[in-house]
Design an enzyme around this catalytic site. Structure first.
Site, mmCIF file in Angstrom:
data_model
loop_
_atom_site.group_PDB
_atom_site.id
_atom_site.type_symbol
_atom_site.label_atom_id
_atom_site.label_comp_id
_atom_site.label_asym_id
_atom_site.label_seq_id
_atom_site.Cartn_x
_atom_site.Cartn_y
_atom_site.Cartn_z
ATOM 1 N N VAL A 12 11.244 3.018 5.001
ATOM 2 C CA VAL A 12 11.021 3.424 3.617
ATOM 3 C C VAL A 12 9.526 3.543 3.304
ATOM 4 O O VAL A 12 9.134 4.213 2.337
ATOM 5 C CB VAL A 12 11.766 2.439 2.676
ATOM 6 C CG1 VAL A 12 11.010 1.154 2.486
ATOM 7 C CG2 VAL A 12 12.135 3.062 1.362
ATOM 8 N N LYS A 31 3.571 -9.612 10.484
ATOM 9 C CA LYS A 31 4.939 -9.135 10.712
ATOM 10 C C LYS A 31 5.632 -10.237 11.500
ATOM 11 O O LYS A 31 5.343 -10.425 12.696
ATOM 12 C CB LYS A 31 4.899 -7.824 11.508
ATOM 13 C CG LYS A 31 6.267 -7.246 11.844
ATOM 14 C CD LYS A 31 6.816 -6.374 10.745
ATOM 15 C CE LYS A 31 8.149 -5.753 11.155
ATOM 16 N NZ LYS A 31 8.673 -4.849 10.117
HETATM 17 N N1 LIG Z 1 2.989 7.476 1.664
HETATM 18 C C1 LIG Z 1 3.249 8.010 2.877
HETATM 19 N N2 LIG Z 1 2.704 9.169 3.252
HETATM 20 C C2 LIG Z 1 2.956 9.722 4.462
HETATM 21 N N3 LIG Z 1 3.757 9.160 5.383
HETATM 22 C C3 LIG Z 1 4.340 7.984 5.077
HETATM 23 C C4 LIG Z 1 4.126 7.342 3.809
HETATM 24 N N4 LIG Z 1 4.854 6.203 3.777
HETATM 25 C C5 LIG Z 1 5.477 6.123 4.966
HETATM 26 N N5 LIG Z 1 5.181 7.183 5.755
HETATM 27 C C6 LIG Z 1 5.674 7.469 7.111
HETATM 28 O O1 LIG Z 1 7.076 7.234 7.124
HETATM 29 C C7 LIG Z 1 7.451 6.528 8.295
HETATM 30 C C8 LIG Z 1 8.059 5.197 7.910
HETATM 31 O O2 LIG Z 1 7.084 4.420 7.235
HETATM 32 P P1 LIG Z 1 6.875 2.869 7.565
HETATM 33 O O3 LIG Z 1 6.694 2.654 9.023
HETATM 34 O O4 LIG Z 1 5.804 2.371 6.647
HETATM 35 O O5 LIG Z 1 8.334 2.315 7.130
HETATM 36 P P2 LIG Z 1 8.879 0.829 7.187
HETATM 37 O O6 LIG Z 1 9.669 0.624 5.941
HETATM 38 O O7 LIG Z 1 7.758 -0.113 7.455
HETATM 39 O O8 LIG Z 1 9.862 0.856 8.446
HETATM 40 P P3 LIG Z 1 10.430 -0.423 9.308
HETATM 41 O O9 LIG Z 1 11.690 -0.845 8.623
HETATM 42 O O10 LIG Z 1 10.657 0.191 10.672
HETATM 43 O O11 LIG Z 1 9.382 -1.497 9.319
HETATM 44 C C9 LIG Z 1 6.195 6.393 9.145
HETATM 45 O O12 LIG Z 1 6.140 7.448 10.057
HETATM 46 C C10 LIG Z 1 5.074 6.491 8.125
HETATM 47 O O13 LIG Z 1 3.884 6.991 8.686
HETATM 48 MG MG LIG Z 2 7.473 -1.425 8.994
#
Ligand SMILES: Nc1ncnc2c1ncn2[C@@H]1O[C@H](COP(=O)(O)OP(=O)(O)OP(=O)(O)O)[C@@H](O)[C@H]1O
Ligand SMILES: [Mg+2]
Length: 204
Positions: A12, A31
């Site tokens: 997300v 983490k």
């Molecule tokens: N504001 C944003 N602008 C551009 N890309 C984004 C943005 N937010 C997230 N992303 C992209 O979306 C994808 C998922 O984001 P992220 O890794 O932050 O999710 P997460 O919730 O931490 O996932 P997980 O549950 O695997 O930890 C990644 O490829 C990230 O680079």
């Molecule tokens: Mg993450």
């Protein structure tokens, strides 16, 4: 103040938000359990997006990109609460949970149970896209059912004022702002979007 960054779902935008928050607050990042070690880890992505931030090593590094309870089983590891103690630091700490609030770390230990054990407030990261009202309100209820304070909701994506307002009013939570989709996504564009879009004053 230290925070847990959780989300309505996996992928997300928790890592992106947590990197921006840690950089903006001068906080450390942690983490607790990384599931999936092929490619960039969350800690590695934070190192890229928030170069000045101190990153504490993960308590568990699990090979398979799936729910922590299953990733641990595959690796022959049992996740223990004692090993998930918060790292000590003089600075505030941003802790990124895996997946969402009811993700199992063991069949009898869910993410929100661990959040309650830590006693830190949660920032819930939510998409603005369709489906977000239901996912956000379910997450808020699950946190409140365990007496975990909800510091507010931070949105990711294009502005959707009606959905954002429904979550804020029905969930009775602060609106912590919104990050648009950033292209390119770099430490610089993230810091700028954070400064203009996120209410870090509500998280001081
Ligand atoms: N504001 C944003 N602008 C551009 N890309 C984004 C943005 N937010 C997230 N992303 C992209 O979306 C994808 C998922 O984001 P992220 O890794 O932050 O999710 P997460 O919730 O931490 O996932 P997980 O549950 O695997 O930890 C990644 O490829 C990230 O680079
Ligand atoms: Mg993450």
């Amino acid at each position: 103040m230290s925070y847990i960054v959780s989300g309505t779902d996996t992928d997300v935008g928790k890592t992106v938000f947590a990197a921006g928050l840690a950089a903006a607050m001068g906080a450390d990042y942690w983490k607790p359990a990384q599931a999936g070690l092929d490619g960039a880890t969350d800690s590695g992505e934070v190192a890229r997006l928030a170069p000045g931030v101190h990153i504490h090593p993960e308590a568990y590094r699990l090979a398979t990109p799936c729910s922590p309870h299953e990733a641990a089983r595959i690796d022959g590891v049992e996740i223990e609460l004692a090993r998930l103690a918060l790292p000590t630091t003089n600075r505030p700490l941003v802790v990124e949970g895996a997946g969402g609030v009811l993700v199992p770390y063991r069949l009898d230990l869910l993410a929100a149970d661990i959040f309650a054990h830590w006693g830190l407030p949660v920032v819930l990261v939510a998409r603005t896209a369709l489906g977000t009202i239901n996912h956000s309100l379910l997450s808020i209820e699950a946190l409140r059912a365990r007496d975990v304070p909800v510091a507010g909701v931070a949105f990711i994506g294009e502005a959707e004022p009606a959905a954002e307002r429904a979550i804020i009013e029905i969930g009775r939570v602060p609106h912590l702002g919104r990050l648009p989709h950033l292209d390119p996504l770099t430490a610089e564009t993230l810091a700028e979007a954070f400064a203009t879009g996120i209410r870090t004053d509500l998280l001081a």
